[in-house]
Design an enzyme around this catalytic site. Sequence first.
Site, short mmCIF file in Angstrom:
data_model
loop_
_atom_site.label_atom_id
_atom_site.label_comp_id
_atom_site.label_asym_id
_atom_site.label_seq_id
_atom_site.Cartn_x
_atom_site.Cartn_y
_atom_site.Cartn_z
N GLY A 14 0.83 -1.21 0.00
CA GLY A 14 0.00 0.00 0.00
C GLY A 14 0.86 1.25 0.00
O GLY A 14 1.90 1.28 0.64
N ARG A 75 0.85 -4.71 -5.80
CA ARG A 75 0.84 -5.98 -5.07
C ARG A 75 1.13 -7.02 -6.15
O ARG A 75 0.40 -7.15 -7.11
CB ARG A 75 -0.52 -6.19 -4.41
N ASP A 106 4.70 -5.21 6.06
CA ASP A 106 5.16 -6.56 6.44
C ASP A 106 5.22 -7.51 5.25
O ASP A 106 6.14 -8.34 5.16
CB ASP A 106 4.33 -7.12 7.60
N THR A 130 4.13 2.24 5.77
CA THR A 130 2.73 1.78 5.80
C THR A 130 1.96 2.67 6.76
O THR A 130 2.49 3.02 7.82
CB THR A 130 2.62 0.29 6.24
N ASP A 132 -0.33 1.77 8.52
CA ASP A 132 -0.90 0.95 9.61
C ASP A 132 -0.12 1.02 10.92
O ASP A 132 -0.64 0.65 11.97
CB ASP A 132 -1.00 -0.52 9.17
N ASP A 134 2.30 -0.84 12.09
CA ASP A 134 2.21 -2.17 12.71
C ASP A 134 3.51 -2.96 12.63
O ASP A 134 3.48 -4.19 12.60
CB ASP A 134 1.06 -2.97 12.06
N ARG A 176 -5.88 -2.01 8.70
CA ARG A 176 -5.85 -3.48 8.63
C ARG A 176 -6.06 -4.08 10.02
O ARG A 176 -7.02 -3.75 10.68
CB ARG A 176 -4.53 -3.96 8.03
P1 ATP Z 1 0.72 -2.61 3.57
O1 ATP Z 1 1.02 -2.87 5.01
O2 ATP Z 1 0.59 -1.17 3.26
O3 ATP Z 1 -0.40 -3.43 3.01
P2 ATP Z 1 2.57 -4.56 2.57
O4 ATP Z 1 4.00 -4.47 2.19
O5 ATP Z 1 2.26 -5.41 3.76
O6 ATP Z 1 2.02 -3.09 2.74
P3 ATP Z 1 1.48 -6.59 0.80
O7 ATP Z 1 0.55 -6.47 -0.38
O8 ATP Z 1 1.10 -7.51 1.89
O9 ATP Z 1 1.72 -5.10 1.32
O10 ATP Z 1 2.90 -7.06 0.26
C1 ATP Z 1 3.54 -6.37 -0.80
C2 ATP Z 1 4.17 -7.33 -1.78
O11 ATP Z 1 5.19 -8.08 -1.13
C3 ATP Z 1 3.24 -8.38 -2.34
O12 ATP Z 1 2.44 -7.88 -3.39
C4 ATP Z 1 4.23 -9.42 -2.84
O13 ATP Z 1 4.78 -9.04 -4.09
C5 ATP Z 1 5.31 -9.34 -1.77
N1 ATP Z 1 5.12 -10.44 -0.80
C6 ATP Z 1 4.24 -10.50 0.21
N2 ATP Z 1 4.32 -11.69 0.87
C7 ATP Z 1 5.27 -12.40 0.21
C8 ATP Z 1 5.83 -13.69 0.36
N3 ATP Z 1 5.42 -14.54 1.32
N4 ATP Z 1 6.81 -14.07 -0.50
C9 ATP Z 1 7.24 -13.24 -1.47
N5 ATP Z 1 6.75 -12.02 -1.67
C10 ATP Z 1 5.79 -11.59 -0.85
#
Ligand code: ATP
Length: 328
Positions: A14, A75, A106, A130, A132, A134, A176
């Site tokens: 995000g 994503r 995360d 982020t 959030d 978190d 979230r």
């Molecule tokens: P926010 O907290 O704002 O949602 P975020 O980084 O947690 O941000 P996610 O969509 O959960 O957002 O993760 C971002 C990207 O990280 C995913 O689209 C994917 O490309 C990669 N990612 C997430 N989990 C994995 C995983 N287990 N293995 C490899 N890549 C991952």
Amino acid sequence: MRKITKIAVLTSGGDAPGMNPCIRAVVRTAIYNKLEVVGIRQGYQGLIDNNMYEMNTRSVSNILNLGGTILKTARCLPFRTDEGMETAYNNIKAQGIDGIVVIGGDGTFTGALRFSQRFPDIAVMGVPGTIDNDLYGSTYTLGFDTATNTVIEAIDKIRDTADAHDRLFFIEVMGRDSGAIALRAGISCGAEAILLPERATAIDDLIESLKAGQFNKKSSSIVIVAEGDKSGGVYDLAERVRGQVKFYDIKVTILGHLQRGGSPSAFDRILGSRLGFAAVNALIAGKSQMMVGLEANHIKLTTLEEALTQHQFKLEDDLMQMSEILSI
Ligand code: ATP
């Protein structure tokens, strides 16, 4: 010690206000230290699609004040697969990149850690970006302050109309699984109740407190509901209360994506600058698989492993208790 000559920077997951000041800091700190720097568009998707470009000091002019991210974010499902990671690695090697700064939450850190465990010759440094708030290892994440201020501005406006009509508003805010925005916004706006994912909601208690407010001649009530609250969603909650609270006209507002936008606050501009600066210096110092964060106003490095395993937002009971007392 590994020698870094060329780094890449990407934003993933995000978007969050403050990402642009961070990108600016990464690019300029790298160039100051005579490193080449490449911008990756659309997060991990850009690594797979080879969607990258060389950046210079002017590539990041006049972006401190911009919300969103000039590098775009995405994503990316393919990055979760072995083939996706391998394609990304081959593209990185072909460009001669030896370190990457990943700005995200995360999920982004999980991807970065998995990638760098598989391909340890590429150093990775995480920046917590982020709204959030978190992640373990940083008291604040990029975007949280701006998002909270945006929420406050919106709720202040809702309060005006709520007051004029003797209304009760249920307002859903983002976060979230974390209630960080809800709790801070609730204190700042004098919410009559704050419902958080970290705490089970007792509907009877909520109704009692709304009745007490009416008895105390409150002309409006605001209930802030964090999106991760587990009591069945804001509309359902409002319906259940409507049956028992007749004195207020009940309305529901979901603030939605406006919470992600807007010019970053001074706090997020400074935080983004500090974290971006620190991330590049950590890569130059030979570090990898870590996150740069801010604790007690000092830069702190935490391993990605630790940031991820201990990332659950802990409910700050003292703040919750204070908010309940101050809203009587
Ligand atoms: P926010 O907290 O704002 O949602 P975020 O980084 O947690 O941000 P996610 O969509 O959960 O957002 O993760 C971002 C990207 O990280 C995913 O689209 C994917 O490309 C990669 N990612 C997430 N989990 C994995 C995983 N287990 N293995 C490899 N890549 C991952």
